[in-house]
Design a protein around this motif. Sequence first.
Motif, PDB file in Angstrom:
ATOM      1  N   PRO A  85      37.252  75.450  11.923  1.00  0.00           N
ATOM      2  CA  PRO A  85      36.481  76.180  10.901  1.00  0.00           C
ATOM      3  C   PRO A  85      35.503  75.269  10.141  1.00  0.00           C
ATOM      4  CG  PRO A  85      38.792  76.817  10.808  1.00  0.00           C
ATOM      5  CD  PRO A  85      38.702  75.661  11.769  1.00  0.00           C
ATOM      6  N   ALA A  86      35.924  74.040   9.853  1.00  0.00           N
ATOM      7  CA  ALA A  86      35.030  73.120   9.128  1.00  0.00           C
ATOM      8  C   ALA A  86      33.831  72.736   9.991  1.00  0.00           C
ATOM      9  CB  ALA A  86      35.805  71.877   8.691  1.00  0.00           C
ATOM     10  N   LEU A  87      34.080  72.462  11.267  1.00  0.00           N
ATOM     11  CA  LEU A  87      32.966  72.096  12.155  1.00  0.00           C
ATOM     12  C   LEU A  87      32.001  73.271  12.307  1.00  0.00           C
ATOM     13  CD1 LEU A  87      34.842  70.046  14.919  1.00  0.00           C
ATOM     14  CD2 LEU A  87      33.366  69.152  13.097  1.00  0.00           C
ATOM     15  N   GLU A  88      32.572  74.468  12.425  1.00  0.00           N
ATOM     16  CA  GLU A  88      31.705  75.645  12.564  1.00  0.00           C
ATOM     17  C   GLU A  88      30.863  75.875  11.316  1.00  0.00           C
ATOM     18  OE1 GLU A  88      34.542  78.517  13.986  1.00  0.00           O
ATOM     19  OE2 GLU A  88      34.596  77.415  15.900  1.00  0.00           O
ATOM     20  N   ALA A  89      31.373  75.437  10.167  1.00  0.00           N
ATOM     21  CA  ALA A  89      30.611  75.546   8.913  1.00  0.00           C
ATOM     22  C   ALA A  89      29.652  74.370   8.732  1.00  0.00           C
ATOM     23  CB  ALA A  89      31.571  75.633   7.731  1.00  0.00           C
ATOM     24  N   GLY A  90      29.561  73.498   9.749  1.00  0.00           N
ATOM     25  CA  GLY A  90      28.589  72.403   9.698  1.00  0.00           C
ATOM     26  C   GLY A  90      29.044  71.178   8.931  1.00  0.00           C
ATOM     27  N   LYS A  91      30.339  71.103   8.631  1.00  0.00           N
ATOM     28  CA  LYS A  91      30.827  69.980   7.818  1.00  0.00           C
ATOM     29  C   LYS A  91      31.121  68.742   8.672  1.00  0.00           C
ATOM     30  CE  LYS A  91      32.771  73.212   4.556  1.00  0.00           C
ATOM     31  NZ  LYS A  91      33.943  73.849   3.982  1.00  0.00           N
ATOM     32  N   VAL A  92      31.249  67.615   7.974  1.00  0.00           N
ATOM     33  CA  VAL A  92      31.715  66.395   8.628  1.00  0.00           C
ATOM     34  C   VAL A  92      33.236  66.372   8.484  1.00  0.00           C
ATOM     35  CG1 VAL A  92      31.687  63.870   8.611  1.00  0.00           C
ATOM     36  CG2 VAL A  92      29.579  65.144   8.077  1.00  0.00           C
ATOM     37  N   VAL A  93      33.931  66.326   9.589  1.00  0.00           N
ATOM     38  CA  VAL A  93      35.396  66.232   9.561  1.00  0.00           C
ATOM     39  C   VAL A  93      35.788  64.792   9.867  1.00  0.00           C
ATOM     40  CG1 VAL A  93      37.548  66.968  10.656  1.00  0.00           C
ATOM     41  CG2 VAL A  93      35.725  68.639  10.246  1.00  0.00           C
ATOM     42  N   ILE A  94      36.540  64.192   8.937  1.00  0.00           N
ATOM     43  CA  ILE A  94      37.050  62.834   9.143  1.00  0.00           C
ATOM     44  C   ILE A  94      38.561  62.943   9.263  1.00  0.00           C
ATOM     45  CG2 ILE A  94      37.281  60.516   8.168  1.00  0.00           C
ATOM     46  CD1 ILE A  94      34.719  61.046   6.574  1.00  0.00           C
ATOM     47  N   CYS A  95      39.068  62.612  10.436  1.00  0.00           N
ATOM     48  CA  CYS A  95      40.492  62.798  10.687  1.00  0.00           C
ATOM     49  C   CYS A  95      41.178  61.451  10.922  1.00  0.00           C
ATOM     50  CB  CYS A  95      40.683  63.722  11.891  1.00  0.00           C
ATOM     51  SG  CYS A  95      42.381  64.227  12.103  1.00  0.00           S
ATOM     52  N   ASP A  96      42.190  61.183  10.105  1.00  0.00           N
ATOM     53  CA  ASP A  96      42.974  59.959  10.192  1.00  0.00           C
ATOM     54  C   ASP A  96      44.006  60.151  11.316  1.00  0.00           C
ATOM     55  OD1 ASP A  96      44.610  57.781   9.736  1.00  0.00           O
ATOM     56  OD2 ASP A  96      44.921  58.192   7.606  1.00  0.00           O
ATOM     57  N   ARG A  97      43.731  59.612  12.458  1.00  0.00           N
ATOM     58  CA  ARG A  97      44.465  59.762  13.727  1.00  0.00           C
ATOM     59  C   ARG A  97      44.180  61.117  14.370  1.00  0.00           C
ATOM     60  NH1 ARG A  97      47.708  55.647  14.809  1.00  0.00           N
ATOM     61  NH2 ARG A  97      48.850  54.580  13.168  1.00  0.00           N
ATOM     62  N   PHE A  98      44.200  61.096  15.706  1.00  0.00           N
ATOM     63  CA  PHE A  98      44.031  62.326  16.487  1.00  0.00           C
ATOM     64  C   PHE A  98      44.648  62.064  17.873  1.00  0.00           C
ATOM     65  CE2 PHE A  98      41.269  65.423  18.869  1.00  0.00           C
ATOM     66  CZ  PHE A  98      41.682  66.564  18.214  1.00  0.00           C
ATOM     67  N   ALA A  99      44.080  62.675  18.899  1.00  0.00           N
ATOM     68  CA  ALA A  99      44.717  62.658  20.220  1.00  0.00           C
ATOM     69  C   ALA A  99      44.909  61.248  20.803  1.00  0.00           C
ATOM     70  CB  ALA A  99      43.904  63.509  21.189  1.00  0.00           C
ATOM     71  N   ASP A 100      44.048  60.307  20.439  1.00  0.00           N
ATOM     72  CA  ASP A 100      44.233  58.945  20.977  1.00  0.00           C
ATOM     73  C   ASP A 100      45.573  58.364  20.532  1.00  0.00           C
ATOM     74  OD1 ASP A 100      41.693  58.811  22.289  1.00  0.00           O
ATOM     75  OD2 ASP A 100      40.767  58.503  20.329  1.00  0.00           O
ATOM     76  N   SER A 101      46.033  58.758  19.339  1.00  0.00           N
ATOM     77  CA  SER A 101      47.348  58.287  18.887  1.00  0.00           C
ATOM     78  C   SER A 101      48.451  58.837  19.783  1.00  0.00           C
ATOM     79  CB  SER A 101      47.609  58.713  17.440  1.00  0.00           C
ATOM     80  OG  SER A 101      46.919  57.878  16.543  1.00  0.00           O
ATOM     81  N   THR A 102      48.344  60.081  20.181  1.00  0.00           N
ATOM     82  CA  THR A 102      49.361  60.646  21.089  1.00  0.00           C
ATOM     83  C   THR A 102      49.289  59.957  22.445  1.00  0.00           C
ATOM     84  OG1 THR A 102      48.895  62.728  19.992  1.00  0.00           O
ATOM     85  CG2 THR A 102      50.402  62.816  21.853  1.00  0.00           C
ATOM     86  N   ARG A 103      48.058  59.695  22.919  1.00  0.00           N
ATOM     87  CA  ARG A 103      47.910  58.989  24.206  1.00  0.00           C
ATOM     88  C   ARG A 103      48.624  57.641  24.147  1.00  0.00           C
ATOM     89  NH1 ARG A 103      42.020  61.131  23.692  1.00  0.00           N
ATOM     90  NH2 ARG A 103      42.238  63.043  24.901  1.00  0.00           N
ATOM     91  N   GLN A 104      48.501  56.954  23.021  1.00  0.00           N
ATOM     92  CA  GLN A 104      49.123  55.638  22.892  1.00  0.00           C
ATOM     93  C   GLN A 104      50.613  55.726  22.580  1.00  0.00           C
ATOM     94  OE1 GLN A 104      48.228  52.722  23.768  1.00  0.00           O
ATOM     95  NE2 GLN A 104      46.402  53.783  24.441  1.00  0.00           N
ATOM     96  N   TYR A 105      50.945  56.394  21.476  1.00  0.00           N
ATOM     97  CA  TYR A 105      52.335  56.350  21.020  1.00  0.00           C
ATOM     98  C   TYR A 105      53.254  57.148  21.948  1.00  0.00           C
ATOM     99  CZ  TYR A 105      50.898  54.115  16.647  1.00  0.00           C
ATOM    100  OH  TYR A 105      50.405  53.239  15.714  1.00  0.00           O
ATOM    101  N   GLN A 106      52.882  58.388  22.235  1.00  0.00           N
ATOM    102  CA  GLN A 106      53.765  59.191  23.097  1.00  0.00           C
ATOM    103  C   GLN A 106      53.478  58.946  24.577  1.00  0.00           C
ATOM    104  OE1 GLN A 106      52.510  60.553  20.078  1.00  0.00           O
ATOM    105  NE2 GLN A 106      54.564  59.968  19.420  1.00  0.00           N
ATOM    106  N   GLY A 107      52.229  58.580  24.899  1.00  0.00           N
ATOM    107  CA  GLY A 107      51.856  58.420  26.304  1.00  0.00           C
ATOM    108  C   GLY A 107      52.268  57.088  26.888  1.00  0.00           C
ATOM    109  N   ALA A 108      52.481  56.084  26.033  1.00  0.00           N
ATOM    110  CA  ALA A 108      52.713  54.744  26.584  1.00  0.00           C
ATOM    111  C   ALA A 108      53.902  53.995  25.986  1.00  0.00           C
ATOM    112  CB  ALA A 108      51.443  53.899  26.412  1.00  0.00           C
TER     113      ALA A 108
END
Length: 207
Positions: A85-108
């Motif tokens: 919803p934020a991206l669709e409203a044109g906002k800047v979304v800053i997310c502290d961790r995302f899928a790369d964390s799962t790739r590392q922590y759970q994936g490896a």
Amino acid sequence: MSTGLFLTFEGIDGSGKSTQARLLAETLRAEGREVVLTREPGGSPGAEEIRKLVLEGDPDRWSPETEILLFTAARRDHMERTILPALEAGKVVICDRFADSTRQYQGASRGDRRALVDALHDLMIGREPDLTVLIDMDPAKGLARAKGRQGTEERFEDFGLPMQEAMRAGFLTMARAEPQRFAVIGGDAEPAQVAQAVLDAVRPALP
Ligand code: TMP
């Protein structure tokens, strides 16, 4: 199609990425931009509840597979209710961790489960950040900082230095594999200096 900008911060525990995410949000807001600062696991009411399930308690509380499902469920809710919803409203979304964390922590970290992580990501998330800032940090320093916080969320810090070292190497390998998406910033300098380097990396991507 969304029109905002989706930025993520990644790094090992204690790398300073949360501080940097907050400083970037403050700077961009001061410039008059609409910014949503959020985090994972969490970032929506349901995902924050899942956060408690995955970050508190015994390190062996969940099987590796269950843990991947929980992180992915939290991310799906966060995407649906906060990020998209934020991206669709044109906002800047800053997310502290995302899928790369799962790739590392759970994936490896507890055996190679990267294929499962990737399959679930493709099925349930299907979106990458526009830019990922990797705050690179000496694992011993990072762990000392993370341990100094004395919170109840210690499941992953509890895995210790060898895991932090493996995570750092894994993040750097991912960054090398996708240089167009990643900006790698050294996290050892003073926070203000690191913040300037982050801003320099993000600036060209801003709408
Ligand atoms: P934080 O300390 O950056 O808030 O992150 C909380 C912990 O959650 C951290 O030890 C890494 C872990 N984590 C995962 O294991 N997988 C994930 O997908 C995410 C987002 C975090």
